[in-house]
Design a protein around this motif. Structure first.
Motif, short mmCIF file in Angstrom:
data_model
loop_
_atom_site.label_atom_id
_atom_site.label_comp_id
_atom_site.label_asym_id
_atom_site.label_seq_id
_atom_site.Cartn_x
_atom_site.Cartn_y
_atom_site.Cartn_z
N UNK A 1 94.42 37.38 14.53
CA UNK A 1 94.44 37.66 15.97
C UNK A 1 95.80 38.17 16.45
N UNK A 2 96.86 37.80 15.74
CA UNK A 2 98.19 38.25 16.13
C UNK A 2 98.50 39.65 15.61
N UNK A 3 97.72 40.12 14.65
CA UNK A 3 98.00 41.40 14.00
C UNK A 3 97.07 42.53 14.46
N UNK A 4 95.87 42.17 14.90
CA UNK A 4 94.86 43.18 15.22
C UNK A 4 94.72 43.40 16.73
N UNK A 5 94.41 44.62 17.10
CA UNK A 5 94.08 44.92 18.50
C UNK A 5 92.67 44.38 18.79
N UNK A 6 92.29 44.37 20.06
CA UNK A 6 90.95 43.90 20.43
C UNK A 6 89.88 44.77 19.77
N UNK A 7 90.07 46.08 19.73
CA UNK A 7 89.10 46.98 19.10
C UNK A 7 89.01 46.71 17.59
N UNK A 8 90.16 46.52 16.93
CA UNK A 8 90.17 46.24 15.50
C UNK A 8 89.50 44.89 15.20
#
Length: 220
Positions: free
Chosen positions: A149-156
């Protein structure tokens, strides 16, 4: 002179669940459920039609998930207030929901008064988090491994969720209005960001971080 009720759009793919929570919410003075949706696409349409004061949104629904629906609603209306109400008790989902623009996050295992309190907090412009998720967020910061969750965007993160649900590239592309090539590129980018080389490793990471559970695997 009476004050107008604050209006709510209830979004959940189970009609029985919506019925129960609609009845509970409408017992509260000053709240009125004005529309209900069973998926993210319908929620987007009804939001534009009814302009509710608050959306109460599940995360697991057919088609696009709640996080993507939140992102789209907030893209259309930056003032939209959206309270997540879900079975997901994992900090990763809460982080992504808030990042996408949610006004709060409450789990369905919480007492009814927790939801009512969160509704009032969200309507007043505050971020409302149920105590169990507050606890999970605190624990997640103590973990050694960097959270997805800290590395990915909402879309990813939405693409990751759909990959873990065994959706094909074409199915993800259709749901998210992307080209299959873009989805394939996002798939590779997600693995690169999370430091994994294969989809098996991706599943193992998701299991370690609670994004995917053994129950999810058993239901396939």
């Amino acid at each position: 002179m009476s004050t107008a009720a604050r209006t709510i759009l209830l979004v959940d793919d189970h009609a029985v669940v919506r019925e129960g929570y609609r009845a509970m919410l409408q017992k509260q003075l000053g709240l009125a459920v004005v529309a209900e949706a069973s998926d993210g696409v319908e929620a987007y349409r009804l939001y534009k039609e009814t302009g509710p004061d608050l959306v109460i949104m599940d995360l697991s629904m057919p088609g696009i998930g709640g996080i993507e629906a939140i992102r789209r609603l907030r893209q259309w209306d930056k003032r939209a207030k959206i309270l997540v109400f879900t079975m997901h008790q994992n900090a990763a989902f809460a982080v992504q929901a808030i990042r996408a623009g949610a006004s709060g996050y409450v789990t369905k295992t919480s007492p009814p008064e927790t939801l009512v309190h969160a509704v009032m907090e969200a309507l007043s412009g505050k971020i409302a988090i149920s105590p169990d998720i507050d606890h999970e967020l605190a624990l997640s910061h103590l973990a050694g491994e960097t959270a997805a969750a800290d590395l990915l965007t909402a879309r990813e993160f939405e693409v990751l969720r759909m990959l873990l649900a065994e959706k094909t590239t074409d199915e993800i592309a259709e749901a998210l209005h992307l080209s299959p090539k873009t989805v394939a590129n996002l798939h590779s980018l997600i693995k690169d960001k999370l430091g994994v080389g294969t989809d098996i490793e991706l599943v193992r990471l998701a299991l370690r971080q609670g994004i995917l559970t053994q129950i999810d695997l058993g239901e396939r």
